[in-house]
Design a protein around this motif. Structure first.
Motif, PDB file in Angstrom:
ATOM      1  N   LEU A  50       0.847  -1.182   0.000  1.00 13.80           N
ATOM      2  CA  LEU A  50       0.000   0.000   0.000  1.00 13.80           C
ATOM      3  C   LEU A  50       0.889   1.240   0.000  1.00 13.80           C
ATOM      4  CD1 LEU A  50      -2.950   0.874   0.055  1.00 13.80           C
ATOM      5  CD2 LEU A  50      -2.804   0.921   2.538  1.00 13.80           C
ATOM      6  N   GLY A  52       0.349   5.072  -0.007  1.00 14.54           N
ATOM      7  CA  GLY A  52      -0.675   6.101   0.123  1.00 14.54           C
ATOM      8  C   GLY A  52      -2.043   5.450   0.016  1.00 14.54           C
ATOM      9  N   ILE A  53      -2.828   5.869  -0.995  1.00 12.43           N
ATOM     10  CA  ILE A  53      -4.142   5.254  -1.197  1.00 12.43           C
ATOM     11  C   ILE A  53      -4.116   4.241  -2.344  1.00 12.43           C
ATOM     12  CG2 ILE A  53      -5.402   7.244  -0.284  1.00 12.43           C
ATOM     13  CD1 ILE A  53      -5.969   8.015  -3.245  1.00 12.43           C
ATOM     14  N   ARG A  54      -2.959   4.002  -2.892  1.00 12.07           N
ATOM     15  CA  ARG A  54      -2.814   3.126  -4.055  1.00 12.07           C
ATOM     16  C   ARG A  54      -2.172   1.793  -3.656  1.00 12.07           C
ATOM     17  NH1 ARG A  54       1.514   3.496  -8.316  1.00 12.07           N
ATOM     18  NH2 ARG A  54       0.720   2.178  -9.967  1.00 12.07           N
ATOM     19  N   THR A  55      -2.737   0.713  -4.176  1.00 14.27           N
ATOM     20  CA  THR A  55      -2.152  -0.606  -3.955  1.00 14.27           C
ATOM     21  C   THR A  55      -1.273  -0.959  -5.149  1.00 14.27           C
ATOM     22  OG1 THR A  55      -4.048  -1.337  -2.671  1.00 14.27           O
ATOM     23  CG2 THR A  55      -2.641  -3.046  -3.571  1.00 14.27           C
TER      24      THR A  55
END
Length: 82
Positions: A50, A52-55
């Motif tokens: 992960l 930030g908000i991105r996988t």
């Protein structure tokens, strides 16, 4: 361990006879000297991180016997497109 060695060897011979590819899946962490690792032709380890908000999904190719596969980490994306 002899049982594992025999099982993998028999499965490999059946797969070779029928011309199919077999993938072993495990949730266990195995080391490079385990029978599973030493008897197979390739080892691929998925990784998900992960940021930030991105996988970010990556596939680590750590062993690929008999091919010119490029080892290391490779990013991939899962989508609904075919």
């Amino acid at each position: 361990m002899l049982g594992v060695n025999r099982f993998v060897a028999e499965l490999q011979s059946h797969a070779a006879f029928t011309g199919c590819t077999v993938q072993f899946l495990t949730s266990a962490s195995i080391d490079d000297l385990s029978p599973e690792h030493t008897m197979v032709d390739g080892v691929k380890r998925p990784k998900e991180e992960l940021l930030g908000i991105r996988t970010v999904r990556q596939l680590r190719i750590s062993k690929s016997r008999g091919s010119a596969a490029l080892g290391g980490l490779h990013q991939y994306r899962i989508s609904g497109r075919h």
